[in-house]
Design a protein around this motif. Structure first.
Motif, PDB file in Angstrom:
ATOM      1  N   PHE A 117       0.836  -1.196   0.000  1.00 24.09           N
ATOM      2  CA  PHE A 117       0.000   0.000   0.000  1.00 24.09           C
ATOM      3  C   PHE A 117       0.869   1.244   0.000  1.00 24.09           C
ATOM      4  O   PHE A 117       1.908   1.288   0.644  1.00 24.09           O
ATOM      5  N   ASP A 118       0.420   2.257  -0.706  1.00 21.39           N
ATOM      6  CA  ASP A 118       1.007   3.580  -0.590  1.00 21.39           C
ATOM      7  C   ASP A 118      -0.009   4.391   0.223  1.00 21.39           C
ATOM      8  O   ASP A 118      -0.797   3.810   0.960  1.00 21.39           O
ATOM      9  N   ASN A 119      -0.051   5.672   0.083  1.00 24.30           N
ATOM     10  CA  ASN A 119      -0.974   6.483   0.857  1.00 24.30           C
ATOM     11  C   ASN A 119      -2.422   6.230   0.464  1.00 24.30           C
ATOM     12  O   ASN A 119      -2.727   5.947  -0.683  1.00 24.30           O
ATOM     13  N   ALA A 120      -3.309   6.340   1.433  1.00 26.80           N
ATOM     14  CA  ALA A 120      -4.744   6.345   1.176  1.00 26.80           C
ATOM     15  C   ALA A 120      -5.173   7.808   1.184  1.00 26.80           C
ATOM     16  O   ALA A 120      -4.930   8.525   2.164  1.00 26.80           O
ATOM     17  N   LEU A 121      -5.755   8.278   0.079  1.00 25.73           N
ATOM     18  CA  LEU A 121      -6.151   9.681  -0.049  1.00 25.73           C
ATOM     19  C   LEU A 121      -7.596   9.865   0.387  1.00 25.73           C
ATOM     20  O   LEU A 121      -8.480   9.137  -0.068  1.00 25.73           O
ATOM     21  N   LEU A 122      -7.822  10.846   1.251  1.00 27.73           N
ATOM     22  CA  LEU A 122      -9.157  11.169   1.727  1.00 27.73           C
ATOM     23  C   LEU A 122      -9.462  12.619   1.368  1.00 27.73           C
ATOM     24  O   LEU A 122      -8.746  13.523   1.800  1.00 27.73           O
ATOM     25  N   PRO A 123     -10.519  12.865   0.592  1.00 27.31           N
ATOM     26  CA  PRO A 123     -10.876  14.248   0.268  1.00 27.31           C
ATOM     27  C   PRO A 123     -11.564  14.901   1.465  1.00 27.31           C
ATOM     28  O   PRO A 123     -12.399  14.282   2.134  1.00 27.31           O
ATOM     29  N   VAL A 124     -11.194  16.139   1.736  1.00 30.26           N
ATOM     30  CA  VAL A 124     -11.789  16.899   2.840  1.00 30.26           C
ATOM     31  C   VAL A 124     -12.097  18.310   2.355  1.00 30.26           C
ATOM     32  O   VAL A 124     -11.498  18.791   1.398  1.00 30.26           O
ATOM     33  N   GLY A 125     -13.018  18.978   3.014  1.00 32.13           N
ATOM     34  CA  GLY A 125     -13.401  20.321   2.603  1.00 32.13           C
ATOM     35  C   GLY A 125     -12.579  21.412   3.242  1.00 32.13           C
ATOM     36  O   GLY A 125     -12.467  22.503   2.712  1.00 32.13           O
ATOM     37  N   ASP A 126     -11.973  21.125   4.401  1.00 40.06           N
ATOM     38  CA  ASP A 126     -11.205  22.129   5.127  1.00 40.06           C
ATOM     39  C   ASP A 126     -10.026  21.414   5.789  1.00 40.06           C
ATOM     40  O   ASP A 126     -10.234  20.564   6.655  1.00 40.06           O
ATOM     41  N   LEU A 127      -8.820  21.750   5.356  1.00 38.10           N
ATOM     42  CA  LEU A 127      -7.638  21.027   5.847  1.00 38.10           C
ATOM     43  C   LEU A 127      -7.444  21.195   7.353  1.00 38.10           C
ATOM     44  O   LEU A 127      -7.192  20.217   8.053  1.00 38.10           O
ATOM     45  N   ALA A 128      -7.568  22.409   7.861  1.00 36.10           N
ATOM     46  CA  ALA A 128      -7.353  22.628   9.295  1.00 36.10           C
ATOM     47  C   ALA A 128      -8.376  21.848  10.127  1.00 36.10           C
ATOM     48  O   ALA A 128      -8.020  21.221  11.130  1.00 36.10           O
ATOM     49  N   GLU A 129      -9.636  21.870   9.718  1.00 34.91           N
ATOM     50  CA  GLU A 129     -10.674  21.130  10.433  1.00 34.91           C
ATOM     51  C   GLU A 129     -10.411  19.629  10.369  1.00 34.91           C
ATOM     52  O   GLU A 129     -10.575  18.916  11.362  1.00 34.91           O
ATOM     53  N   ALA A 130      -9.980  19.147   9.209  1.00 33.68           N
ATOM     54  CA  ALA A 130      -9.700  17.720   9.047  1.00 33.68           C
ATOM     55  C   ALA A 130      -8.517  17.298   9.908  1.00 33.68           C
ATOM     56  O   ALA A 130      -8.568  16.254  10.572  1.00 33.68           O
ATOM     57  N   VAL A 131      -7.456  18.088   9.914  1.00 33.91           N
ATOM     58  CA  VAL A 131      -6.291  17.753  10.733  1.00 33.91           C
ATOM     59  C   VAL A 131      -6.699  17.710  12.209  1.00 33.91           C
ATOM     60  O   VAL A 131      -6.331  16.788  12.937  1.00 33.91           O
ATOM     61  N   ALA A 132      -7.489  18.679  12.656  1.00 30.90           N
ATOM     62  CA  ALA A 132      -7.938  18.687  14.055  1.00 30.90           C
ATOM     63  C   ALA A 132      -8.768  17.443  14.370  1.00 30.90           C
ATOM     64  O   ALA A 132      -8.598  16.829  15.431  1.00 30.90           O
ATOM     65  N   PHE A 133      -9.658  17.049  13.450  1.00 33.98           N
ATOM     66  CA  PHE A 133     -10.482  15.861  13.663  1.00 33.98           C
ATOM     67  C   PHE A 133      -9.608  14.626  13.811  1.00 33.98           C
ATOM     68  O   PHE A 133      -9.753  13.847  14.764  1.00 33.98           O
ATOM     69  N   TYR A 134      -8.689  14.425  12.867  1.00 29.72           N
ATOM     70  CA  TYR A 134      -7.879  13.210  12.894  1.00 29.72           C
ATOM     71  C   TYR A 134      -6.851  13.219  14.022  1.00 29.72           C
ATOM     72  O   TYR A 134      -6.533  12.163  14.574  1.00 29.72           O
ATOM     73  N   GLU A 135      -6.362  14.386  14.406  1.00 27.51           N
ATOM     74  CA  GLU A 135      -5.482  14.441  15.576  1.00 27.51           C
ATOM     75  C   GLU A 135      -6.263  14.046  16.827  1.00 27.51           C
ATOM     76  O   GLU A 135      -5.738  13.306  17.670  1.00 27.51           O
ATOM     77  N   SER A 136      -7.511  14.504  16.958  1.00 28.41           N
ATOM     78  CA  SER A 136      -8.298  14.122  18.136  1.00 28.41           C
ATOM     79  C   SER A 136      -8.613  12.626  18.125  1.00 28.41           C
ATOM     80  O   SER A 136      -8.811  12.026  19.177  1.00 28.41           O
ATOM     81  N   ALA A 137      -8.630  12.014  16.921  1.00 35.12           N
ATOM     82  CA  ALA A 137      -8.835  10.569  16.814  1.00 35.12           C
ATOM     83  C   ALA A 137      -7.554   9.799  17.137  1.00 35.12           C
ATOM     84  O   ALA A 137      -7.586   8.579  17.241  1.00 35.12           O
ATOM     85  N   GLY A 138      -6.427  10.510  17.267  1.00 39.17           N
ATOM     86  CA  GLY A 138      -5.175   9.864  17.654  1.00 39.17           C
ATOM     87  C   GLY A 138      -4.146   9.697  16.557  1.00 39.17           C
ATOM     88  O   GLY A 138      -3.119   9.065  16.772  1.00 39.17           O
ATOM     89  N   PHE A 139      -4.388  10.245  15.371  1.00 38.16           N
ATOM     90  CA  PHE A 139      -3.421  10.128  14.278  1.00 38.16           C
ATOM     91  C   PHE A 139      -2.387  11.245  14.372  1.00 38.16           C
ATOM     92  O   PHE A 139      -2.753  12.418  14.444  1.00 38.16           O
ATOM     93  N   PRO A 140      -1.092  10.916  14.328  1.00 35.61           N
ATOM     94  CA  PRO A 140      -0.069  11.963  14.326  1.00 35.61           C
ATOM     95  C   PRO A 140       0.087  12.559  12.919  1.00 35.61           C
ATOM     96  O   PRO A 140      -0.064  11.867  11.919  1.00 35.61           O
ATOM     97  N   VAL A 141       0.385  13.849  12.866  1.00 30.38           N
ATOM     98  CA  VAL A 141       0.647  14.514  11.590  1.00 30.38           C
ATOM     99  C   VAL A 141       2.122  14.323  11.251  1.00 30.38           C
ATOM    100  O   VAL A 141       2.995  14.716  12.016  1.00 30.38           O
TER     101      VAL A 141
END
Length: 133
Positions: free
Chosen positions: A10-34
């Motif tokens: 596998f390479d990267n899995a691409l996820l489309p989002v409408g707002d990068l800052a909001e998406a990063v905050a969501f996934y960081e709160s889910a426990g994913f490191p940037v």
């Protein structure tokens, strides 16, 4: 005539989002490191375990919030205990789509980001010989 595709992994899995800052905050709160973030390019790469590839968030103009479609593509990631992940997500304010459910190999819990991308967390508690070490 069919042929066998020589996929190396596998390479990267691409996820489309409408707002990068909001998406990063969501996934960081889910426990994913940037791993890295390039706002000028509208992308951020989130780490997934010890893998070099990860979840690549890509901002798309005009892409608004939406519920996850059913059926839809889902990305499942292996974890040690999906039910514990569900508890951790709930504690972080992220409600799973459904309670953890049983499979033949273990348990799965899924979450959806504000744009309807579904990420699941699956374990191999019933078939530990198949789990990553």
């Amino acid at each position: 005539m069919s042929h066998e595709l020589n996929v190396l992994g596998f390479d990267n899995a691409l996820l489309p989002v409408g707002d990068l800052a909001e998406a990063v905050a969501f996934y960081e709160s889910a426990g994913f490191p940037v791993k890295f973030r390039l706002d000028e390019a509208g992308i951020a790469l989130l780490g997934v375990g010890k893998e070099t590839p990860g979840l690549l968030l890509r901002a798309e103009d005009g892409y608004g919030h939406r519920p996850p479609p059913w059926p839809a593509a889902r990305l499942w990631l292996e974890v040690a205990d999906a039910r514990a992940v569900a508890d951790g997500m709930a504690a972080a304010g992220i409600e799973p789509l459904d309670p953890p459910f049983s499979t033949s190999t273990g348990y799965v819990v899924e979450i959806a980001d504000p744009w309807g991308n579904v990420v699941g967390f699956t374990d191999y508690l019933k078939r530990p010989e198949l789990a990553r070490s």
